[in-house]
Scaffold this motif. Structure first.
Motif, PDB file in Angstrom:
ATOM      1  N   ASP A 147      -4.475   1.888  14.349  1.00 31.19           N
ATOM      2  CA  ASP A 147      -3.216   1.301  13.880  1.00 31.19           C
ATOM      3  C   ASP A 147      -2.160   1.313  14.977  1.00 31.19           C
ATOM      4  O   ASP A 147      -1.415   0.338  15.132  1.00 31.19           O
ATOM      5  N   MET A 189       9.561  -7.030   3.236  1.00 28.10           N
ATOM      6  CA  MET A 189       8.894  -5.740   3.478  1.00 28.10           C
ATOM      7  C   MET A 189       9.707  -4.542   2.995  1.00 28.10           C
ATOM      8  O   MET A 189       9.157  -3.633   2.383  1.00 28.10           O
ATOM      9  N   THR A 247       6.341   1.845   9.695  1.00 25.89           N
ATOM     10  CA  THR A 247       5.595   1.456   8.501  1.00 25.89           C
ATOM     11  C   THR A 247       4.128   1.232   8.844  1.00 25.89           C
ATOM     12  O   THR A 247       3.816   0.592   9.838  1.00 25.89           O
ATOM     13  N   ASP A 259      -0.887  -1.536   6.796  1.00 22.16           N
ATOM     14  CA  ASP A 259      -1.480  -1.966   5.523  1.00 22.16           C
ATOM     15  C   ASP A 259      -0.525  -1.802   4.338  1.00 22.16           C
ATOM     16  O   ASP A 259      -0.916  -1.987   3.187  1.00 22.16           O
ATOM     17  N   THR A 260       0.739  -1.526   4.606  1.00 20.23           N
ATOM     18  CA  THR A 260       1.747  -1.396   3.545  1.00 20.23           C
ATOM     19  C   THR A 260       2.021  -2.755   2.920  1.00 20.23           C
ATOM     20  O   THR A 260       2.304  -3.728   3.623  1.00 20.23           O
ATOM     21  N   PRO A 261       1.937  -2.835   1.586  1.00 21.57           N
ATOM     22  CA  PRO A 261       2.218  -4.120   0.935  1.00 21.57           C
ATOM     23  C   PRO A 261       3.720  -4.411   0.914  1.00 21.57           C
ATOM     24  O   PRO A 261       4.549  -3.497   1.012  1.00 21.57           O
ATOM     25  N   ASP A 298       0.177  -7.509   3.326  1.00 21.56           N
ATOM     26  CA  ASP A 298       0.596  -6.288   4.015  1.00 21.56           C
ATOM     27  C   ASP A 298       1.492  -6.608   5.210  1.00 21.56           C
ATOM     28  O   ASP A 298       1.692  -7.771   5.562  1.00 21.56           O
ATOM     29  N   ARG A 330       0.939  -6.166   8.288  1.00 18.48           N
ATOM     30  CA  ARG A 330       0.165  -6.808   9.365  1.00 18.48           C
ATOM     31  C   ARG A 330       0.269  -8.337   9.273  1.00 18.48           C
ATOM     32  O   ARG A 330       0.557  -9.013  10.252  1.00 18.48           O
TER      33      ARG A 330
END
Length: 166
Positions: free
Chosen positions: A3, A64, A109, A112-114, A131, A133
């Protein structure tokens, strides 16, 4: 790919495109920053306003982070509009500030954080932003696309070429 490595790669490419945008504005007098040279009618300063509001602030602060969309201007294409009373330097500095805020969110962050505030229209339009990304990739593509638009405008304004073919 870890990551951290992926984040560093995405951020370096996004920062590179932002630098490209700012470099294309460098040296233009106020009148040229505000002049439209393409039939679509946008000015270089208007493009920077659009990148600030529609890309940096909307996607990172609203989508986000879940912040309010209280900065959105009224009117058709308000995100492309810069008033005559607004100093060019303030519009450009707002872009730098929004980019720094976005960078801080990206750095803090997980990729893969939605999204905190997904939009219902995404599904209807066949879009997926599951996400951080995918949001970063989207903003990177948008910024790179607009950098190309700005390249064409700058060449028409004063002949400055970003890409020179011999």
């Amino acid at each position: 790919m870890s990551d951290d490595h992926e984040r560093d790669l995405l951020l370096s490419r996004l920062r590179g495109q932002r630098s490209h945008i700012l470099a294309q504005l460098d040296g233009l007098p106020d009148a040229q920053l505000r002049s439209a040279v393409l039939p679509s009618g946008w000015s270089p300063l208007g493009l920077v306003r659009h990148l600030t509001l529609s890309d940096e602030r909307y996607w990172f602060e609203v989508v986000m982070a879940g912040g309010p969309l209280d900065f959105w201007p009224e009117g058709h294409n308000g995100d492309w509009t810069v008033g005559d009373h607004e100093p060019s330097e303030h519009v450009i500095e707002a872009y730098r500030t929004a980019a720094a805020t976005s960078d801080a969110l990206i750095e803090a962050t997980a990729l893969d954080t939605p999204p905190a505030s997904p939009e219902p229209w995404w599904q209807k339009a066949g879009l997926a932003f599951p996400d951080l990304r995918t949001v970063v990739v989207h903003v990177l593509v948008e910024t790179a696309t607009h950098a190309g638009h700005l390249d064409a405008a700058r060449e028409l304004i004063d002949g400055t070429q970003y890409l020179v073919l011999d």
